[in-house]
Design a protein around this motif. Structure first.
Motif, PDB file in Angstrom:
ATOM      1  N   TRP A  26       0.739  -1.134   0.164  1.00 24.78           N
ATOM      2  CA  TRP A  26       0.050  -0.111  -0.082  1.00 24.78           C
ATOM      3  C   TRP A  26       0.942   1.340  -0.013  1.00 24.78           C
ATOM      4  CZ3 TRP A  26      -5.276   0.439  -0.233  1.00 24.78           C
ATOM      5  CH2 TRP A  26      -6.064  -0.919  -0.019  1.00 24.78           C
ATOM      6  N   GLY A  27       2.233   1.002  -0.324  1.00 21.92           N
ATOM      7  CA  GLY A  27       2.945   2.251  -0.235  1.00 21.92           C
ATOM      8  C   GLY A  27       2.559   3.648  -0.753  1.00 21.92           C
ATOM      9  N   ARG A  28       2.088   3.335  -2.139  1.00 21.35           N
ATOM     10  CA  ARG A  28       1.729   4.841  -2.914  1.00 21.35           C
ATOM     11  C   ARG A  28       0.694   5.439  -1.976  1.00 21.35           C
ATOM     12  NH1 ARG A  28      -1.023   4.159  -8.134  1.00 21.35           N
ATOM     13  NH2 ARG A  28       0.884   2.865  -8.791  1.00 21.35           N
ATOM     14  N   PHE A  29       0.171   4.829  -0.932  1.00 25.41           N
ATOM     15  CA  PHE A  29      -1.027   5.550  -0.341  1.00 25.41           C
ATOM     16  C   PHE A  29      -0.356   6.065   1.195  1.00 25.41           C
ATOM     17  CE2 PHE A  29      -3.393   2.736  -2.798  1.00 25.41           C
ATOM     18  CZ  PHE A  29      -4.136   3.527  -3.729  1.00 25.41           C
ATOM     19  N   ASP A  30       0.814   5.684   1.321  1.00 20.81           N
ATOM     20  CA  ASP A  30       1.552   6.278   2.389  1.00 20.81           C
ATOM     21  C   ASP A  30       1.731   7.508   2.642  1.00 20.81           C
ATOM     22  OD1 ASP A  30       2.645   6.148   5.093  1.00 20.81           O
ATOM     23  OD2 ASP A  30       4.379   4.672   4.586  1.00 20.81           O
ATOM     24  N   LYS A  31       0.787   8.494   2.432  1.00 23.43           N
ATOM     25  CA  LYS A  31       0.897   9.981   2.584  1.00 23.43           C
ATOM     26  C   LYS A  31       0.290  10.634   3.535  1.00 23.43           C
ATOM     27  CE  LYS A  31       1.133   9.706  -2.645  1.00 23.43           C
ATOM     28  NZ  LYS A  31       0.451  10.031  -3.807  1.00 23.43           N
ATOM     29  N   TYR A  32      -0.310  10.068   4.411  1.00 24.24           N
ATOM     30  CA  TYR A  32      -1.208  10.652   5.545  1.00 24.24           C
ATOM     31  C   TYR A  32      -0.793  10.686   6.697  1.00 24.24           C
ATOM     32  CZ  TYR A  32      -4.154  10.445   1.272  1.00 24.24           C
ATOM     33  OH  TYR A  32      -4.722  10.519   0.015  1.00 24.24           O
ATOM     34  N   ASN A  33       0.562   9.997   6.912  1.00 22.53           N
ATOM     35  CA  ASN A  33       1.065   9.872   8.467  1.00 22.53           C
ATOM     36  C   ASN A  33       0.261   8.983   9.329  1.00 22.53           C
ATOM     37  OD1 ASN A  33       3.263  10.678   9.906  1.00 22.53           O
ATOM     38  ND2 ASN A  33       2.242  11.992  11.118  1.00 22.53           N
ATOM     39  N   ASN A  34      -0.411   7.985   8.718  1.00 21.11           N
ATOM     40  CA  ASN A  34      -1.230   7.322   9.581  1.00 21.11           C
ATOM     41  C   ASN A  34      -0.884   5.501   9.443  1.00 21.11           C
ATOM     42  OD1 ASN A  34      -2.238   6.950   6.929  1.00 21.11           O
ATOM     43  ND2 ASN A  34      -4.582   6.851   7.551  1.00 21.11           N
ATOM     44  N   PHE A  35       0.304   5.403   8.660  1.00 18.35           N
ATOM     45  CA  PHE A  35       0.537   4.003   8.503  1.00 18.35           C
ATOM     46  C   PHE A  35       1.423   3.308   9.661  1.00 18.35           C
ATOM     47  CE2 PHE A  35      -0.097   2.848   3.525  1.00 18.35           C
ATOM     48  CZ  PHE A  35      -1.219   3.302   3.739  1.00 18.35           C
ATOM     49  N   GLU A  36       1.312   2.207  10.141  1.00 18.98           N
ATOM     50  CA  GLU A  36       2.123   1.803  11.233  1.00 18.98           C
ATOM     51  C   GLU A  36       2.098   0.427  11.054  1.00 18.98           C
ATOM     52  OE1 GLU A  36       2.528   1.922  16.047  1.00 18.98           O
ATOM     53  OE2 GLU A  36       1.161   3.491  14.849  1.00 18.98           O
ATOM     54  N   VAL A  37       3.278  -0.184  11.370  1.00 14.20           N
ATOM     55  CA  VAL A  37       3.380  -1.872  11.431  1.00 14.20           C
ATOM     56  C   VAL A  37       3.348  -2.468  12.918  1.00 14.20           C
ATOM     57  CG1 VAL A  37       4.805  -3.857  10.916  1.00 14.20           C
ATOM     58  CG2 VAL A  37       4.605  -2.005   9.414  1.00 14.20           C
ATOM     59  N   ILE A  38       2.624  -3.208  13.247  1.00 15.37           N
ATOM     60  CA  ILE A  38       2.649  -3.873  14.677  1.00 15.37           C
ATOM     61  C   ILE A  38       2.434  -5.428  14.353  1.00 15.37           C
ATOM     62  CG2 ILE A  38       1.545  -4.235  16.639  1.00 15.37           C
ATOM     63  CD1 ILE A  38       0.403  -1.571  16.732  1.00 15.37           C
ATOM     64  N   HIS A  39       3.587  -6.196  14.603  1.00 15.67           N
ATOM     65  CA  HIS A  39       3.546  -7.482  14.065  1.00 15.67           C
ATOM     66  C   HIS A  39       2.732  -8.302  14.966  1.00 15.67           C
ATOM     67  CE1 HIS A  39       7.821  -6.837  12.661  1.00 15.67           C
ATOM     68  NE2 HIS A  39       7.174  -6.850  11.475  1.00 15.67           N
ATOM     69  N   ASN A  40       1.952  -9.438  14.471  1.00 14.08           N
ATOM     70  CA  ASN A  40       1.081 -10.288  15.369  1.00 14.08           C
ATOM     71  C   ASN A  40       1.736 -10.633  16.506  1.00 14.08           C
ATOM     72  OD1 ASN A  40      -1.169 -10.236  13.743  1.00 14.08           O
ATOM     73  ND2 ASN A  40      -0.340 -11.646  12.313  1.00 14.08           N
ATOM     74  N   GLY A  41       1.081 -11.108  17.731  1.00 11.41           N
ATOM     75  CA  GLY A  41       1.861 -11.588  18.727  1.00 11.41           C
ATOM     76  C   GLY A  41       0.953 -13.118  18.890  1.00 11.41           C
ATOM     77  N   LEU A  42       1.563 -13.840  19.785  1.00 15.34           N
ATOM     78  CA  LEU A  42       1.018 -14.974  20.136  1.00 15.34           C
ATOM     79  C   LEU A  42       0.579 -15.274  21.801  1.00 15.34           C
ATOM     80  CD1 LEU A  42      -0.010 -17.675  18.699  1.00 15.34           C
ATOM     81  CD2 LEU A  42       2.281 -18.429  19.381  1.00 15.34           C
ATOM     82  N   ASN A  43      -0.669 -15.538  22.215  1.00 20.83           N
ATOM     83  CA  ASN A  43      -0.768 -15.742  23.588  1.00 20.83           C
ATOM     84  C   ASN A  43      -0.567 -17.286  23.934  1.00 20.83           C
ATOM     85  OD1 ASN A  43      -1.746 -15.732  26.067  1.00 20.83           O
ATOM     86  ND2 ASN A  43      -3.868 -15.891  25.509  1.00 20.83           N
TER      87      ASN A  43
END
Length: 284
Positions: free
Chosen positions: A139-156
Motif C-alpha cells: 500500500w506504499g503509494r498511499f502512505d501519504k497521510y502519516n497514519n501507517f504503522e506496522v505492529i506484528h502479530n503476537g501469540l498468547n
C-alpha cells in the motif's frame, strides 16, 4: 483479534463491544469473555453501486452513533464498510490490515466505483495498522497521510500448556498414529487454493520410496471448499500405500497435539501477510 480484544479488556484498558459483519464460531468465545456481540449482516454481492454502498453505510453509522464509542476498530480489508461508517458517524477509527494482496487486486470482487471508495478509505483512519512490513509496502503509494504503522502479530502462549514437554509429544504422536521412525509433516490452515496444500501433496508423491514410507502428512483445516474435495480426489488416485500416509483432519480447538507430534511444519500459502500458524509452530 479475539486474543487482542479480550487481553486488553482483562487489563482494564478498553471496554469493548463487537459488531460482526458475519456471524461465526468466535461469537461464543466473546460471550464467554463477557464481550457483547451483535451481527450487522450485509451481502457483498449487493454492493453493486455507490448508492447501494451508501444504503449499507448509513444504517451501520447509525448503529455506531447509538453505541457512542471512543473509537471504531475495523479488522481486515473486507471491513472497509466499518471505516466508511465510522467516518459518517464522526467517530475516530483504526484499520487493521491482515492481507497482503495488491491494493488494485484485492477489491476486484467489487464494481470499480465501489472498489475506489474502499481503496480511498485508507486515508480516513487515525492509524492503519499492518501486521507486516511487506503488506505496508503493498500500500506504499498511499502512505501519504502519516497514519501507517506496522505492529506484528503476537501469540498468547498461555493457550498452550506444557510446550516442548517430551511426554506430551510422545502421547500426541501415539494418538495420531505416528511411530518413532515416522516423520510427521504438519500443515495447518483452511484447505483452499490460496493456501496451496496441493503443492505439499504433489511433493510427497515424488519422494523416494524409502523416505515416503516414513513420511506422514497431517493436513488440519476446514475442508468445505471445492478445492478440498479436489485434493481428496487427487489423494484417492494415489496408490494405497501413499494414500494412507496423508491424513485430513477438521479444524480443532486442540491444535496443540498436532504441533507436539509434528517433526516438520510446512506452510504452502501462495500469499499471506504474517500468518500466526508460523508463530505457533515456532512456539513448539
Amino acid at each position: 483479534l479475539f486474543e487482542l480484544v479480550s487481553g486488553l479488556q482483562k487489563s482494564g484498558s478498553i471496554d469493548p463491544e463487537v459488531i460482526a459483519l458475519e456471524d461465526g464460531p468466535l461469537r461464543e468465545k466473546y460471550a464467554t469473555a463477557g464481550i457483547p456481540v451483535s451481527v450487522f449482516s450485509y451481502d457483498p454481492d449487493k454492493l453493486s453501486t455507490v448508492e447501494r454502498l451508501n444504503q449499507h453505510i448509513l444504517p451501520l453509522a447509525s448503529v455506531i452513533r447509538q453505541k457512542t464509542p471512543s473509537m471504531v476498530v475495523a479488522n481486515t480489508l473486507r471491513a472497509f464498510l466499518a471505516i466508511l461508517a465510522a467516518q459518517e458517524a464522526g467517530v475516530s477509527s483504526v484499520w487493521i490490515v491482515r492481507e497482503s494482496s495488491p491494493w488494485n487486486v484485492f477489491f476486484g470482487y467489487l464494481p470499480d466505483r465501489v472498489a475506489q471508495r474502499a481503496i480511498a478509505a485508507i486515508r480516513l483512519p487515525q492509524r492503519v495498522v499492518f501486521v507486516s512490513n511487506a503488506s505496508r509496502k503493498v500500500w506504499g503509494r498511499f502512505d501519504k497521510y502519516n497514519n501507517f504503522e506496522v505492529i506484528h502479530n503476537g501469540l498468547n502462549l498461555s493457550r498452550f500448556s506444557k510446550v516442548r514437554d517430551m511426554q506430551e509429544r510422545a502421547r500426541s504422536r501415539t494418538a495420531l498414529g505416528l511411530k518413532d521412525h515416522s516423520i510427521g509433516i504438519l500443515c495447518v490452515g483452511t484447505l483452499n487454493p490460496r493456501k496451496g496444500q496441493k503443492d505439499l501433496i504433489e511433493a510427497v508423491a515424488l519422494l523416494p520410496e524409502d523416505l515416503m514410507e516414513r513420511t506422514r502428512i497431517l493436513l488440519v483445516g476446514d475442508a468445505r471448499d471445492s478445492y478440498a474435495r479436489r485434493l481428496q480426489r487427487r489423494c484417492r488416485s494415489f496408490s494405497p500405500r501413499l494414500r494412507e500416509r496423508i491424513r485430513f483432519s477438521p479444524p480443532t480447538e486442540s491444535i496443540q497435539g498436532f504441533y507436539e507430534a509434528a517433526d516438520i511444519f510446512v506452510f504452502c500459502s501462495r500469499e499471506e501477510s504474517f500468518p500466526r500458524v508460523t508463530l505457533e509452530a515456532m512456539a513448539f
